[in-house]
Design a protein around this motif. Structure first.
Motif, PDB file in Angstrom:
ATOM      1  N   ARG A 157      35.898  38.223  51.625  1.00  0.00           N
ATOM      2  CA  ARG A 157      34.709  37.803  52.369  1.00  0.00           C
ATOM      3  C   ARG A 157      33.450  38.101  51.599  1.00  0.00           C
ATOM      4  O   ARG A 157      32.510  37.319  51.580  1.00  0.00           O
ATOM      5  CB  ARG A 157      34.661  38.527  53.724  1.00  0.00           C
ATOM      6  N   ALA A 158      33.415  39.286  50.970  1.00  0.00           N
ATOM      7  CA  ALA A 158      32.160  39.740  50.374  1.00  0.00           C
ATOM      8  C   ALA A 158      31.843  39.044  49.066  1.00  0.00           C
ATOM      9  O   ALA A 158      30.688  38.736  48.788  1.00  0.00           O
ATOM     10  CB  ALA A 158      32.208  41.257  50.163  1.00  0.00           C
ATOM     11  N   ALA A 159      32.852  38.791  48.237  1.00  0.00           N
ATOM     12  CA  ALA A 159      32.587  38.326  46.882  1.00  0.00           C
ATOM     13  C   ALA A 159      33.238  36.998  46.543  1.00  0.00           C
ATOM     14  O   ALA A 159      33.108  36.527  45.418  1.00  0.00           O
ATOM     15  CB  ALA A 159      33.057  39.400  45.884  1.00  0.00           C
ATOM     16  N   GLY A 160      33.929  36.360  47.499  1.00  0.00           N
ATOM     17  CA  GLY A 160      34.577  35.094  47.191  1.00  0.00           C
ATOM     18  C   GLY A 160      35.830  35.302  46.372  1.00  0.00           C
ATOM     19  O   GLY A 160      36.588  36.252  46.573  1.00  0.00           O
ATOM     20  N   LEU A 161      36.076  34.422  45.411  1.00  0.00           N
ATOM     21  CA  LEU A 161      37.249  34.516  44.549  1.00  0.00           C
ATOM     22  C   LEU A 161      36.996  35.544  43.452  1.00  0.00           C
ATOM     23  O   LEU A 161      36.081  35.393  42.648  1.00  0.00           O
ATOM     24  CB  LEU A 161      37.556  33.158  43.920  1.00  0.00           C
ATOM     25  N   ILE A 162      37.817  36.589  43.423  1.00  0.00           N
ATOM     26  CA  ILE A 162      37.700  37.606  42.389  1.00  0.00           C
ATOM     27  C   ILE A 162      39.085  37.885  41.822  1.00  0.00           C
ATOM     28  O   ILE A 162      40.100  37.515  42.393  1.00  0.00           O
ATOM     29  CB  ILE A 162      37.081  38.908  42.928  1.00  0.00           C
ATOM     30  N   ILE A 163      39.123  38.553  40.695  1.00  0.00           N
ATOM     31  CA  ILE A 163      40.392  38.859  40.039  1.00  0.00           C
ATOM     32  C   ILE A 163      41.183  39.846  40.898  1.00  0.00           C
ATOM     33  O   ILE A 163      40.649  40.846  41.376  1.00  0.00           O
ATOM     34  CB  ILE A 163      40.155  39.423  38.631  1.00  0.00           C
ATOM     35  N   SER A 164      42.458  39.557  41.127  1.00  0.00           N
ATOM     36  CA  SER A 164      43.310  40.432  41.939  1.00  0.00           C
ATOM     37  C   SER A 164      43.341  41.831  41.345  1.00  0.00           C
ATOM     38  O   SER A 164      43.504  42.011  40.129  1.00  0.00           O
ATOM     39  CB  SER A 164      44.737  39.873  42.001  1.00  0.00           C
ATOM     40  N   GLY A 165      43.181  42.821  42.217  1.00  0.00           N
ATOM     41  CA  GLY A 165      43.183  44.202  41.767  1.00  0.00           C
ATOM     42  C   GLY A 165      41.817  44.729  41.404  1.00  0.00           C
ATOM     43  O   GLY A 165      41.644  45.932  41.230  1.00  0.00           O
TER      44      GLY A 165
END
Length: 461
Positions: free
Chosen positions: A262-270
Motif C-alpha cells: 500500500r505504502a510504496a507500490g511495487l517494490i522488490i520482494s524482501g
C-alpha cells in the motif's frame, strides 16, 4: 525527565556479544535461574477463553469476530498463558514481528510459542523490556541455529544476562513506564496529525479524480451507486475497453521479484516495507513490463493496484493488465487508489473473509469506469500533483519526526535496561503509574503494514 539522566560510572567489560559493558554491581546470571519453561495445554471448556497472539504490539487479544475462516475447529494443543508469563517466539526469527512479550491476562495461545514462568528474584516486566530491547536491535542473532534461524530454548536459558537488584529493576521499570507513556503520547499525536493530512489529501484527490476540476461542468448520473454523478462529457466504459489481461512466461529469470504494498507500490520482494520473500523457483511467477498494471486480486480493494515502473517478476496471484491508448497510467492509478473507487472493487469482489476478497479478472473486466478524455486525464494528474505537493511535504516531515521518536524510544530503553544510563535517583520521584497502560504499544495507523500475527498469511498489505 530526559535531560537530567546521568551516564553510569563504574562499567566493566563482559563476554556477552550484545553487551560489552555492564555496571560493576550487576552480576551476570544464567537465565535458567530466572525462568522455567512451562507448557500447560488447554483443557475442556477453554474454547471460550480469550485467544492471544504475540505481535509488534506485544501480546494482544485476537478479535475472533475478524478471524473468519481462521478460527481452528479445536483448540486442542493450545496452551494456557497466565499473567506475568513471558512468551517467546523462537523460530524463523527474522520473519517474526516480535520475539518476546509479557502476558497481562489469562488466555490461550498456540503451542508453537515457548512459555516461561518467571521465578523469584526478577521482575517479569524488567525481563520483557530487556529482551524486547535486544529484539528491537536484532541482537539475539548469536543464539540462532540452523537454516531456519531458530533459537533453542535450552540455548536461551543457558545464556547470561546482567541482573540489577530488585530495587533497581523497579526503578528501571518505573522510569521507562513514565518515559514510554510520554513518548507514546507524542507518537500518537504525530500519527493523528499524519492521518488528518492524509484524509485531507484523500478528499482533495477524490473530488478531482471523480469529478474533474472544472466546477461548472454539467454532470450526469452514472447509474452506478458507488460512482455517482460524473461530468457529462466523460465516458463510462467497461474495463475490457481499457485493459487487456496478460500472463507472460518467465523469459528473464534474472529480473527482480516484485511485491505490491500500500505504502510504496511495487517494490522488490524482501525489501523494507515488503512482507514477502523472493520465491526460490519461478514456476508460480510471471513477468510484468514497464507500463503494465499489476493488482493483487485478493486485496485490490485495499489499494494494491499499481502500474509497473520497472520490469520484474510477480506471483501468479497477481493480475497483470496492459492498458490501451485511452488510459493515462497516472490518472487510473489515482482512480484505483481512491477510497470511493475501492468501494466498488470491494463490492465486486467475492470474499472469503475480511482482507481476502478475490476480484476475479472476468468481474474486473466487466466493471464500468469513468473515462475522461485523455488530455483531461493528464491535466487532472497535473492538478492533483500541484495541490497535494504541500500536503506530501508536510506528511514526509511528520513521518521523519515519527521515525526519530521511535528511534529515541528504542535507544533510551536499551541504555536504561543495560545500565548505561543511571535511573536509580528517579524512582522515588516518580508518581504512581499503571504499568500495563504505560507499556501498551501505540495502536497502529490504518495504513501501517500488517501486525504480522503468527499464523496469518494474507499476502502483502
Amino acid at each position: 525527565m530526559f535531560q537530567d539522566l546521568k551516564l553510569r560510572e563504574g562499567l566493566v567489560c563482559t563476554d556477552i556479544p550484545w553487551l560489552p559493558h555492564v555496571p560493576i554491581e550487576w552480576p551476570l546470571v544464567r537465565l535458567k535461574r530466572l525462568l522455567h519453561e512451562s507448557k500447560q495445554l488447554v483443557g475442556e471448556g477453554w474454547s471460550t477463553a480469550q485467544l492471544l497472539a504475540l505481535t509488534k504490539r506485544g501480546i494482544i487479544d485476537r478479535d475472533m469476530d475478524n478471524l473468519e475462516g481462521k478460527i481452528p475447529t479445536s483448540f486442542a494443543g493450545y496452551q494456557i498463558v497466565e499473567p506475568s508469563d513471558l512468551v517467546f517466539c523462537l523460530f524463523d526469527i527474522d520473519e517474526t514481528p516480535r520475539t518476546v512479550g509479557m502476558a497481562t491476562q489469562r488466555g490461550m495461545i498456540t503451542a508453537a510459542y515457548t512459555r516461561f514462568k518467571v521465578l523469584e528474584g526478577v521482575l517479569p516486566r524488567f525481563l520483557e523490556l530487556l529482551f524486547a530491547s535486544l529484539d528491537d536491535r536484532k541482537l539475539l542473532r548469536p543464539l540462532y541455529t540452523g537454516l531456519r534461524k531458530t533459537i533453542r530454548p535450552a540455548d536461551l536459558v543457558a545464556s547470561f544476562i546482567p541482573l540489577p537488584s530488585i530495587g533497581e529493576q523497579q526503578a528501571i521499570v518505573t522510569y521507562l513506564a513514565h518515559a514510554h507513556k510520554r513518548i507514546n503520547e507524542a507518537i500518537s499525536a504525530k500519527r493523528r496529525l499524519i492521518a488528518l493530512m492524509e484524509e485531507q489529501k484523500r478528499v482533495l484527490v477524490n473530488r478531482i479524480v471523480m469529478r474533474g476540476f472544472e466546477a461548472d461542468n454539467p454532470v450526469v448520473d452514472s447509474g452506478i451507486p458507488w460512482i455517482g454523478a460524473i461530468p457529462a462529457h466523460w465516458e463510462l466504459l467497461p474495463a475490457r475497453y481499457l485493459f487487456r489481461p496478460v500472463t507472460r512466461p518467465v523469459d528473464h529469470p534474472d529480473l527482480p521479484q516484485l511485491s505490491l504494498t500500500r505504502a510504496a507500490g511495487l517494490i522488490i520482494s524482501g525489501a523494507e516495507g515488503s512482507n514477502t520473500k523472493a520465491a526460490e523457483e519461478s514456476r508460480n511467477l510471471q513477468e510484468c513490463v514497464q507500463g503494465d498494471f499489476v493488482l493483487n486480486k485478493y486485496r485490490a480493494h485495499l489499494g494494491l493496484f499499481r502500474w509497473c515502473r520497472d520490469p520484474g517478476l510477480v506471483t501468479r496471484n497477481y493480475t497483470v493488465l496492459v492498458p490501451t491508448t485511452r488510459v493515462d497510467r497516472d490518472y487510473f492509478e489515482y482512480l484505483f487508489l481512491d477510497p470511493v473507487f475501492s468501494d466498488g472493487l470491494r463490492i465486486n469482489a467475492r470474499g472469503v473473509g475480511e482482507g481476502m476478497s478475490p476480484l476475479y479478472t472476468a468481474t474486473l473486466m466487466s466493471m464500468k469506469m469513468p473515462v475522461p478524455p485523455l488530455g483531461e486525464q493528464r491535466a487532472i494528474v497535473d492538478r492533483i500533483r500541484a495541490e497535494t505537493a504541500p500536503i506530501d511535504a508536510a506528511v514526509y516531515l511528520a513521518g521523519r519526526e515519527l521515525k526519530l521518536l521511535d528511534e529515541f524510544k528504542v535507544r533510551l530503553t536499551a541504555d536504561v535496561v543495560t545500565g548505561r544510563l543511571d535511573v536509580r535517583d528517579t524512582h522515588a520521584k516518580s508518581a504512581p503509574i499503571d504499568l500495563d497502560e504505560a507499556f501498551a504499544a501505540v495502536e497502529p495507523m490504518p495504513d501501517d503494514e500488517g501486525d504480522g500475527v503468527m499464523g496469518d498469511d494474507l499476502g502483502d498489505a
